[in-house]
Design an enzyme around this catalytic site. Structure first.
Site, PDB file in Angstrom:
ATOM      1  NE  ARG A  12      -9.161 133.116 -55.819  1.00  0.00           N
ATOM      2  CZ  ARG A  12      -9.797 133.653 -56.857  1.00  0.00           C
ATOM      3  NH1 ARG A  12      -9.718 133.078 -58.044  1.00  0.00           N
ATOM      4  NH2 ARG A  12     -10.486 134.761 -56.713  1.00  0.00           N
ATOM      5  CE1 TYR A  40      -1.773 109.956 -47.338  1.00  0.00           C
ATOM      6  CE2 TYR A  40      -3.466 111.286 -48.375  1.00  0.00           C
ATOM      7  CZ  TYR A  40      -2.579 111.075 -47.345  1.00  0.00           C
ATOM      8  OH  TYR A  40      -2.482 111.993 -46.341  1.00  0.00           O
ATOM      9  CG  ASP A  44       0.121 110.306 -55.462  1.00  0.00           C
ATOM     10  OD1 ASP A  44       1.296 110.686 -55.272  1.00  0.00           O
ATOM     11  OD2 ASP A  44      -0.762 110.406 -54.591  1.00  0.00           O
ATOM     12  CE  LYS A  47       2.381 113.420 -46.928  1.00  0.00           C
ATOM     13  NZ  LYS A  47       1.569 112.577 -47.810  1.00  0.00           N
TER      14      LYS A  47
HETATM   15  C1  LIG Z   1       0.312 112.746 -48.347  1.00  0.00           C
HETATM   16  C2  LIG Z   1      -0.106 112.154 -49.624  1.00  0.00           C
HETATM   17  C3  LIG Z   1      -1.101 112.755 -50.410  1.00  0.00           C
HETATM   18  C4  LIG Z   1      -1.815 114.015 -49.993  1.00  0.00           C
HETATM   19  O1  LIG Z   1      -0.955 115.092 -49.921  1.00  0.00           O
HETATM   20  P1  LIG Z   1      -1.177 116.340 -48.907  1.00  0.00           P
HETATM   21  O2  LIG Z   1      -0.042 117.222 -49.241  1.00  0.00           O
HETATM   22  O3  LIG Z   1      -1.143 115.775 -47.516  1.00  0.00           O
HETATM   23  O4  LIG Z   1      -2.508 116.912 -49.246  1.00  0.00           O
HETATM   24  C5  LIG Z   1      -1.438 112.154 -51.603  1.00  0.00           C
HETATM   25  N1  LIG Z   1      -0.832 111.022 -52.015  1.00  0.00           N
HETATM   26  C6  LIG Z   1       0.122 110.418 -51.292  1.00  0.00           C
HETATM   27  C7  LIG Z   1       0.752 109.178 -51.794  1.00  0.00           C
HETATM   28  C8  LIG Z   1       0.513 110.959 -50.065  1.00  0.00           C
HETATM   29  O5  LIG Z   1       1.447 110.337 -49.339  1.00  0.00           O
END
Ligand SMILES: *Cc1c(COP(=O)(O)O)cnc(C)c1O
Length: 389
Positions: free
Chosen positions: A55, A108, A180, A205
């Site tokens: 961790r 998101y 983000d 993603k």
């Molecule tokens: C999918 C996504 C998230 C969250 O990510 P996870 O890996 O699913 O927890 C946050 N911001 C954006 C823009 C996303 O597309």
């Protein structure tokens, strides 16, 4: 003869060989044997480099974050269990009860739930604003903001954040800017170089790109990093070795995948614009997009792999999705093959129809995550879908 009971419980070391493996190893070890209590003490205090407990850190996370740091031009990088965990770490390391948070009104869905609902429960004051309009951004940020959160490219209208301008506004207000960057990846945009303090990616993603690892990334430099690693370790947001291993593999082809997908997306956006069946095409690479100039300059001539377009109604969307094989309907993005999503029933389902329409998301809005197939193959599939609408 040795007793089985004494042989079996010990895990053997990796064989020592004269040659080096050409692929990374996976280290699932939850704990590492230390030479002495003194060494364990030094390792846990961070006075000596090394691993003690998974961790707190592990080699597969370091293999991944070393590259992520270079890609983002960051001093520090942290791998987290998911993208949401990276956002949670950012929130918990920068804010406390009474802090002021300003978030984009196009985040998101679960990010806005985390920041507007969960953070509020902890006593954080959250304001939501259109941060893609600098006037409304200034009105929201200048009264005071400890943290401002925006996406480089927002879903599904693909608005592009002016990161340099937002950094200035945020710093003048005494706060930190978190970007983000999931829809852009560091190949399109490196927000830290434009003045942001922290950048996160949902590695699940585009960065991993193979739909087989859940992982998040948080990068930063300077004072904003002070509490980040401690928060990740004590709240338990850290990453799994196997997912870091897969994501490191995903990075191998990241620039190539982005290059191909960007190239394909341009061709497909133009093709959709030429179709009489499509009411409106949303792509930052098209001259009619409100942020076309900004995108062109900020992303140095690339425009990303996401395209949205409007069909007349929900029935047309259903027929499109049922007929655009081999493109699959997947409510995510950034896979190697092209996928299609329907914001009204997936990412934006928690909003009322009215709230969606105010944002510009109609029942007929379709979002495509363009993949790395041939542009001709994608065009043919889209034409099959459109012919059926
Ligand atoms: C999918 C996504 C998230 C969250 O990510 P996870 O890996 O699913 O927890 C946050 N911001 C954006 C823009 C996303 O597309």
């Amino acid at each position: 003869m040795s007793r089985a009971d004494d042989i079996c419980p010990r895990i053997d070391d990796t064989p020592k060989t004269a040659t080096q493996p050409a692929a990374a190893a996976i280290y699932p070890a939850t704990v590492w044997a230390c030479d002495s209590p003194e060494q364990a003490d030094q390792l846990l205090a961070g006075e000596q480099a090394g691993y003690v407990y998974q961790r707190n850190g592990h080699p597969n996370a370091d293999l991944f974050t070393d590259k992520a740091k270079q890609l983002h031009g960051a001093d520090h990088a942290l791998a987290t269990s998911t993208g949401m965990a990276a956002l949670s770490v950012a929130m918990l390391s920068q804010l406390k009860a009474g802090s002021q948070l300003v978030i984009s009104d196009q985040l998101y869905g679960q990010s806005s739930q985390l920041l507007a609902v969960e953070a509020e429960r902890l006593g954080v004051h959250c304001r939501t604003a259109n941060l893609y309009d600098l006037k409304s951004a200034e009105a929201a940020i200048s009264p005071g903001a400890d943290l401002v959160v925006v996406e480089t490219i927002a879903n599904p209208l693909l608005r592009v954040a002016d990161i340099r301008a937002l950094s200035k506004l945020t710093h003048t207000a005494g706060g930190k800017l978190l970007v983000d960057n999931t829809f852009a990846t560091p190949i399109l945009c490196q927000p830290l170089s434009l003045g942001a303090d922290l950048v996160m990616e949902s590695v699940s993603k585009l960065m991993n790109g193979h739909s087989d690892a859940m992982l998040g990334l948080l990068c930063g430099s300077g004072e904003a990093w002070n509490r980040v690693e401690r928060v990740a370790v004590v709240w338990g947001f850290t990453s799994s070795p196997f997912d870091c291993y897969l994501a490191s593999r995903g990075l191998v082809t990241l620039p190539l995948r982005c290059e191909r997908a960007n190239h394909n997306a341009r061709a497909i956006a133009q093709h959709l614009s030429d179709s009489a069946k499509v009411a409106k095409v949303i792509y930052p690479g098209l001259a009619n997009h409100p942020d076309h100039e900004l995108a062109n300059q900020q992303f140095k001539g690339q425009f990303g792999a996401m395209i949205s377009f409007n069909l007349p109604d929900r029935e047309a969307v259903d027929r499109f999705i049922a007929n655009c094989q081999p493109i699959r309907f997947c409510p995510s993005l950034g896979e190697a093959p092209t996928t299609v999503s329907h914001p009204a029933t997936t990412s934006h389902r928690s909003l009322s129809k009215k709230a969606r329409e105010q944002l510009g998301v109609c029942d007929g809005t379709v979002r495509v995550s363009i993949g790395i197939e041939s542009a001709d193959g994608i065009r043919e599939a889209i034409d099959r879908g459109l012919a059926a609408t």
